[in-house]
Design a protein around this motif. Structure first.
Motif, PDB file in Angstrom:
ATOM      1  N   THR A 172       0.827  -1.207   0.000  1.00 32.03           N
ATOM      2  CA  THR A 172       0.000   0.000   0.000  1.00 32.03           C
ATOM      3  C   THR A 172       0.860   1.256   0.000  1.00 32.03           C
ATOM      4  N   VAL A 173       1.892   1.280   0.829  1.00 34.70           N
ATOM      5  CA  VAL A 173       2.760   2.455   0.893  1.00 34.70           C
ATOM      6  C   VAL A 173       3.533   2.617  -0.415  1.00 34.70           C
ATOM      7  N   ALA A 174       3.986   1.515  -0.996  1.00 36.80           N
ATOM      8  CA  ALA A 174       4.696   1.591  -2.270  1.00 36.80           C
ATOM      9  C   ALA A 174       3.784   2.098  -3.377  1.00 36.80           C
ATOM     10  N   ASN A 175       2.512   1.700  -3.350  1.00 36.75           N
ATOM     11  CA  ASN A 175       1.533   2.225  -4.311  1.00 36.75           C
ATOM     12  C   ASN A 175       1.316   3.714  -4.099  1.00 36.75           C
ATOM     13  N   LEU A 176       1.197   4.119  -2.848  1.00 32.15           N
ATOM     14  CA  LEU A 176       0.937   5.520  -2.538  1.00 32.15           C
ATOM     15  C   LEU A 176       2.106   6.406  -2.944  1.00 32.15           C
ATOM     16  N   ARG A 213       6.133   1.290  -6.041  1.00 34.34           N
ATOM     17  CA  ARG A 213       5.715   0.206  -6.918  1.00 34.34           C
ATOM     18  C   ARG A 213       4.249   0.386  -7.287  1.00 34.34           C
ATOM     19  N   GLY A 214       3.958   0.238  -8.549  1.00 39.37           N
ATOM     20  CA  GLY A 214       2.579   0.275  -8.980  1.00 39.37           C
ATOM     21  C   GLY A 214       1.854  -0.987  -8.551  1.00 39.37           C
ATOM     22  N   LYS A 215       0.551  -1.015  -8.778  1.00 38.72           N
ATOM     23  CA  LYS A 215      -0.239  -2.177  -8.381  1.00 38.72           C
ATOM     24  C   LYS A 215       0.222  -3.417  -9.136  1.00 38.72           C
ATOM     25  N   THR A 216       0.373  -4.522  -8.406  1.00 38.79           N
ATOM     26  CA  THR A 216       0.781  -5.780  -9.006  1.00 38.79           C
ATOM     27  C   THR A 216      -0.438  -6.691  -9.139  1.00 38.79           C
ATOM     28  N   HIS A 217      -0.189  -7.954  -9.453  1.00 36.79           N
ATOM     29  CA  HIS A 217      -1.295  -8.898  -9.617  1.00 36.79           C
ATOM     30  C   HIS A 217      -1.196 -10.037  -8.607  1.00 36.79           C
ATOM     31  N   GLU A 218      -0.496  -9.800  -7.505  1.00 43.30           N
ATOM     32  CA  GLU A 218      -0.367 -10.832  -6.496  1.00 43.30           C
ATOM     33  C   GLU A 218      -1.702 -11.054  -5.786  1.00 43.30           C
ATOM     34  N   ALA A 219      -1.891 -12.274  -5.274  1.00 45.31           N
ATOM     35  CA  ALA A 219      -3.154 -12.612  -4.621  1.00 45.31           C
ATOM     36  C   ALA A 219      -3.293 -11.848  -3.310  1.00 45.31           C
ATOM     37  N   LYS A 220      -4.522 -11.522  -2.983  1.00 44.19           N
ATOM     38  CA  LYS A 220      -4.826 -10.898  -1.700  1.00 44.19           C
ATOM     39  C   LYS A 220      -5.441 -11.959  -0.790  1.00 44.19           C
ATOM     40  N   HIS A 221      -4.958 -11.998   0.440  1.00 42.20           N
ATOM     41  CA  HIS A 221      -5.461 -12.961   1.421  1.00 42.20           C
ATOM     42  C   HIS A 221      -6.239 -12.181   2.483  1.00 42.20           C
TER      43      HIS A 221
END
Length: 277
Positions: A172-176, A213-221
């Motif tokens: 989240t911080v990397a996206n922000l 880092r922009g949004k990735t496609h990793e799974a959310k748990h």
């Protein structure tokens, strides 16, 4: 590609505008349709001879500032503006254009069409601008589903909802941090960072690491108190007619326990809405 594609484009767009379209007074009958070169030059704040050289192909490398001025003078929309930049081999600089806070009716309708999967729209500072019914149900444990960063660090539901909270916090911080490269979003980002820094030592430490880092496609748990654990993948799409907005769509593997849980959550939410209605 024509030898003078830039000049052809400028002439065509100039011919498509009338003086009254740009707030100019005019008198009498004009020999040619549209604006005169001198009028476009005035509107753009450039020298008339320089603009003439652009149309004639004698000047092929205008600065980004000139291109922005011409875009405004010729009332170019985002697609036409991007095309103008491409004709000169220059990338448009949208860093100073604020991301719109409103979501188009068409995109809202598209969100509602995803009845069986959560979908929402965020801006660069991770404000949730609009969400469909299932996304609202998914985020219902939070006091307010308004900003992903605020929810992650300041809402008491976050550590239980995000089963991999440490990973979620870092992402989240990397996206922000991406928003920092857009001065137009500066005031909004500054206010958000000040709030998060004041109330969260975890956010402060991650923000000071300067990871981006922009949004990735990793799974959310996730763990929803009503339906239990959820493992969701997601895709993010840039909204073409609203630079700075992203459409985020969650997805559960068909036939998986997460898909069943997501279906149950949708049923519970629909029942609640029907009862309230």
């Amino acid at each position: 590609m024509p030898d003078n594609a830039l000049g052809d484009f400028l002439r065509a767009r100039r011919a498509g505008l009338r003086p009254q379209d740009v707030g100019m007074a005019y008198h009498g009958v004009r020999r040619v349709p549209g604006l005169r070169r001198e009028e476009v030059a005035v509107l753009a704040g450039v020298n008339a001879d320089y603009y003439t050289r652009l149309e004639q192909g004698r000047e092929r490398h205008p600065s980004p500032q000139v291109l922005d001025a011409l875009s405004r003078a010729l009332h170019l929309d985002s697609d036409a503006r991007a095309h103008l930049y491409r004709l000169t081999g220059t990338a448009p600089d949208d860093r100073h254009v604020p991301a719109p806070d409103t979501v188009s009716p068409g995109l809202r309708g598209l969100l509602d069409g995803y009845a069986h999967t959560p979908a929402f729209v965020v801006n660069r500072t991770l404000d949730i601008l609009v969400a469909n019914a299932l996304a609202e149900a998914l985020y219902s444990p939070f006091q307010s589903a308004d900003n992903l960063a605020r929810m992650t660090f300041l809402d008491p539901a976050a550590p239980h909802f995000f089963t991999r909270w440490d990973w979620t916090a870092q992402a989240t911080v990397a996206n922000l941090r991406v928003a920092e490269g857009y001065p137009a979003d500066g005031p909004r980002l500054t206010a958000l960072v000040e709030t998060l820094t004041r109330h969260s030592a975890e956010f402060t430490a991650l923000w000071n690491s300067h990871a981006v880092r922009g949004k990735t496609h990793e799974a959310k748990h996730l763990h929803h108190p009503e339906v239990g654990p959820l493992t969701l993948s997601y895709q993010s799409f840039d909204v073409r007619d609203a630079p700075g907005q992203q459409l985020v769509i969650y997805h559960a593997e068909p036939g998986s326990p997460s898909a069943q849980a997501l279906g149950l959550l949708g049923t519970l939410d629909a029942t609640r809405r029907q009862t309230a209605g």
